[in-house]
Design a protein around this motif. Structure first.
Motif, PDB file in Angstrom:
ATOM      1  N   GLY A  43      33.659  53.110  32.478  1.00  0.00           N
ATOM      2  CA  GLY A  43      33.880  54.235  33.323  1.00  0.00           C
ATOM      3  C   GLY A  43      32.475  54.930  32.957  1.00  0.00           C
ATOM      4  O   GLY A  43      31.901  55.851  33.937  1.00  0.00           O
ATOM      5  N   THR A 117      42.564  47.101  34.414  1.00  0.00           N
ATOM      6  CA  THR A 117      41.275  47.366  34.066  1.00  0.00           C
ATOM      7  C   THR A 117      40.160  46.166  33.382  1.00  0.00           C
ATOM      8  O   THR A 117      38.961  46.619  33.755  1.00  0.00           O
ATOM      9  N   ALA A 120      38.440  45.074  36.417  1.00  0.00           N
ATOM     10  CA  ALA A 120      37.321  45.989  36.803  1.00  0.00           C
ATOM     11  C   ALA A 120      36.026  45.875  35.844  1.00  0.00           C
ATOM     12  O   ALA A 120      34.879  45.750  36.491  1.00  0.00           O
ATOM     13  N   ASP A 121      36.315  45.632  34.444  1.00  0.00           N
ATOM     14  CA  ASP A 121      35.245  45.281  33.779  1.00  0.00           C
ATOM     15  C   ASP A 121      34.584  44.120  34.002  1.00  0.00           C
ATOM     16  O   ASP A 121      33.275  44.124  33.841  1.00  0.00           O
ATOM     17  N   ILE A 223      37.315  58.509  38.498  1.00  0.00           N
ATOM     18  CA  ILE A 223      36.676  57.919  37.592  1.00  0.00           C
ATOM     19  C   ILE A 223      36.408  58.396  36.164  1.00  0.00           C
ATOM     20  O   ILE A 223      36.409  57.897  35.266  1.00  0.00           O
ATOM     21  N   PHE A 226      39.357  57.256  34.511  1.00  0.00           N
ATOM     22  CA  PHE A 226      39.422  55.849  34.108  1.00  0.00           C
ATOM     23  C   PHE A 226      38.387  55.685  32.977  1.00  0.00           C
ATOM     24  O   PHE A 226      38.564  54.956  32.106  1.00  0.00           O
ATOM     25  N   SER A 380      39.394  50.510  39.921  1.00  0.00           N
ATOM     26  CA  SER A 380      39.792  51.465  38.762  1.00  0.00           C
ATOM     27  C   SER A 380      40.629  52.580  38.852  1.00  0.00           C
ATOM     28  O   SER A 380      41.295  53.387  38.188  1.00  0.00           O
TER      29      SER A 380
END
Length: 482
Positions: A43, A117, A120-121, A223, A226, A380
């Protein structure tokens, strides 16, 4: 051969040395760095670009607000965890104060939040690799990263803690170097090749405080929330921490200083050096800073660090989702096989493999949404919604604890500042954060989808209740006949 679990598999072990107990392999050094790394993730390295672009310098206010209320959640969690040292995670005290149904909802939602998560990463890992290999499809490094992390988490928890220690150390050193370098650029009036002069004026210019008005300001919250995802990771490590009474308060109390140093100072430097107009929402602002300064080699190094940061966050996601699924199985909220530990490393291997399979399936969304920035925003947002729900459950548990166990609160040596009033204020703030997601199309899409998860959990719980009732009636009938 019967597929039924043995009595040993069904029952949690009575002592720390019994076969089915997790090992307390995380030292204070590991916990402090994991906590530090948990508050510096994708983030910040990736999402900060979008946040600065939409909110301007008002993003600093957003990060202070979200950071403050996130710290309050941590203090509530810390006080509750330390009332009983046999708590494996915050799902345990939620079960005690809100009941097994609430624990079921929380545990599975937190598990999904880390699965999402992690997706997203690893998606962002694909974007970082495209810095060096622009023609490479993002899904290739994403799947490779996830496979490596899955294999790595098959090692002992001490190995996980050691890896996260070095991952976090790299992030800390990099951000400090960025702050010092950026400060030097501002002090010397550095001018980039495209004519932008590093200056405090880029930070204080009224025109860039809310360049897109109140709508842009509100869009920055998603964000920001997040970005703080992962600070509660400490609450899943209690069972594997050697001295939680001493270590947890220290790690939690260090959070405000981290927010000031790593979020506020780094963003102030980025805006001062590159100017608001020079920040791209689609790339890491850390990389942009050095690229605009005419230091492509440094930009490449920062891109590598951002890549390791995303891998670190994904690694935490693999760990945390695995341990939460293990806890769900112990509480009989998940299949009994998820509680079985490997014989050599004492990790819940089947929980790990199932979680990684779900992450792998989600990563394939890159085929449907090839734009990394768009997919990152949607995924996210869903993670942020789930984390807000989990943080809310922690706060509600705290309020019930204060009502029903004032004796434990009086004896606590780590009381939440502001107590009941602050718990309510924090709940209201996060409710507000969910409501404002309606105003952005990307966040609205994720918000619209999220109720289906809770409907699915409700249906599963009803089936679970019905099955338990049938088993109880069958048992009573057998007892009566005998």
């Amino acid at each position: 051969m019967s597929n039924k679990p043995t009595q040993e598999q069904l029952q949690p072990a009575p002592s720390n040395d019994a076969p089915q107990k997790l090992q307390r392999g995380l030292s204070e050094r590991h916990i402090q760095m994991i906590a530090l790394g948990g508050s510096i993730g994708t983030g910040l390295f990736m999402g900060a670009g979008r946040n600065i672009a939409v909110a301007g310098t008002s993003i600093l206010i957003i990060y202070v607000l979200v950071g403050f209320f996130s710290y309050m959640v941590m203090r509530a969690m810390g006080e509750l965890l330390l009332t009983r040292l046999d708590y494996r995670s915050f799902a345990d005290f939620v079960s005690d104060y809100l009941g097994p149904k609430a624990s079921f909802y929380l545990g599975w939602s937190y598990w999904l939040s880390w699965v999402v998560t992690c997706i997203a990463d690893v998606v962002v890992c694909g974007a970082y690799m495209q810095y060096w290999f622009p023609e490479m499809s993002a899904w290739i490094p994403a799947l490779f990263t996830l496979s490596i992390l899955c294999l790595f988490n098959m090692l002992s928890v001490k190995a996980f803690g050691e890896a996260e220690f070095w991952f976090a150390l790299i992030k800390v050193i990099t951000i400090i170097a960025l702050i010092l370098t950026g400060g030097w650029m501002v002090f010397t009036g550095w001018t980039s090749p495209d004519g932008v002069t590093a200056s405090v004026h880029n930070l204080t210019d009224p025109a860039v405080f809310m360049p897109h008005g109140i709508t842009g300001f509100l869009a920055g919250f998603q964000i920001a929330i997040f970005s703080y995802t992962g600070i509660e990771l400490l609450g899943t490590m209690t069972a594997e921490t050697r001295d939680p009474e001493k270590i947890l308060p220290r790690a939690i109390n260090a959070l405000p200083l981290r927010i000031v140093v790593f979020y506020l100072l780094s963003m102030m430097v980025i805006i001062a050096v590159t100017s608001w107009q020079g920040v791209s929402p689609d790339t890491s602002p850390f990389v942009t800073l050095f690229a605009k300064a005419g230091l492509p080699a440094a930009a490449a190094i920062i891109n590598f660090v951002a890549l390791t940061s995303a891998m670190s966050s994904a690694n935490s996601g693999v760990y945390s989702s695995t341990r939460m699924l293990y806890g769900l199985s112990i509480e009989k909220h998940a299949h009994w096989q998820f509680r079985i530990l490997s014989r050599t490393t004492r990790i819940p291997l089947r929980s790990l493999l199932f979680s990684c399979f779900c992450m792998l399936s989600g990563t394939l969304l890159l085929f449907l949404v090839p734009n990394v920035s768009t997919l990152f925003t949607i995924v996210s947002t869903l993670a942020a919604i789930l984390v807000i729900y989990c943080w809310g459950m922690i706060l509600v548990s705290y309020l019930v604890y204060r009502r029903h166990r004032p004796d434990l609160h009086q004896k606590s040596t780590f009381k939440m500042p502001g107590g009941i009033v602050m718990a309510w204020a924090t709940l209201i703030f996060f409710l507000f954060s969910v409501v404002i997601m309606v105003f952005d199309p990307d966040t609205l899409a994720a918000l619209a989808v999220s109720p289906t998860w809770f409907i699915a959990l409700w249906l599963i719980w009803k089936i679970k209740e019905k099955r338990a009732g049938a088993e109880k009636r069958e048992w009573n009938a057998k007892s009566a006949s005998s």
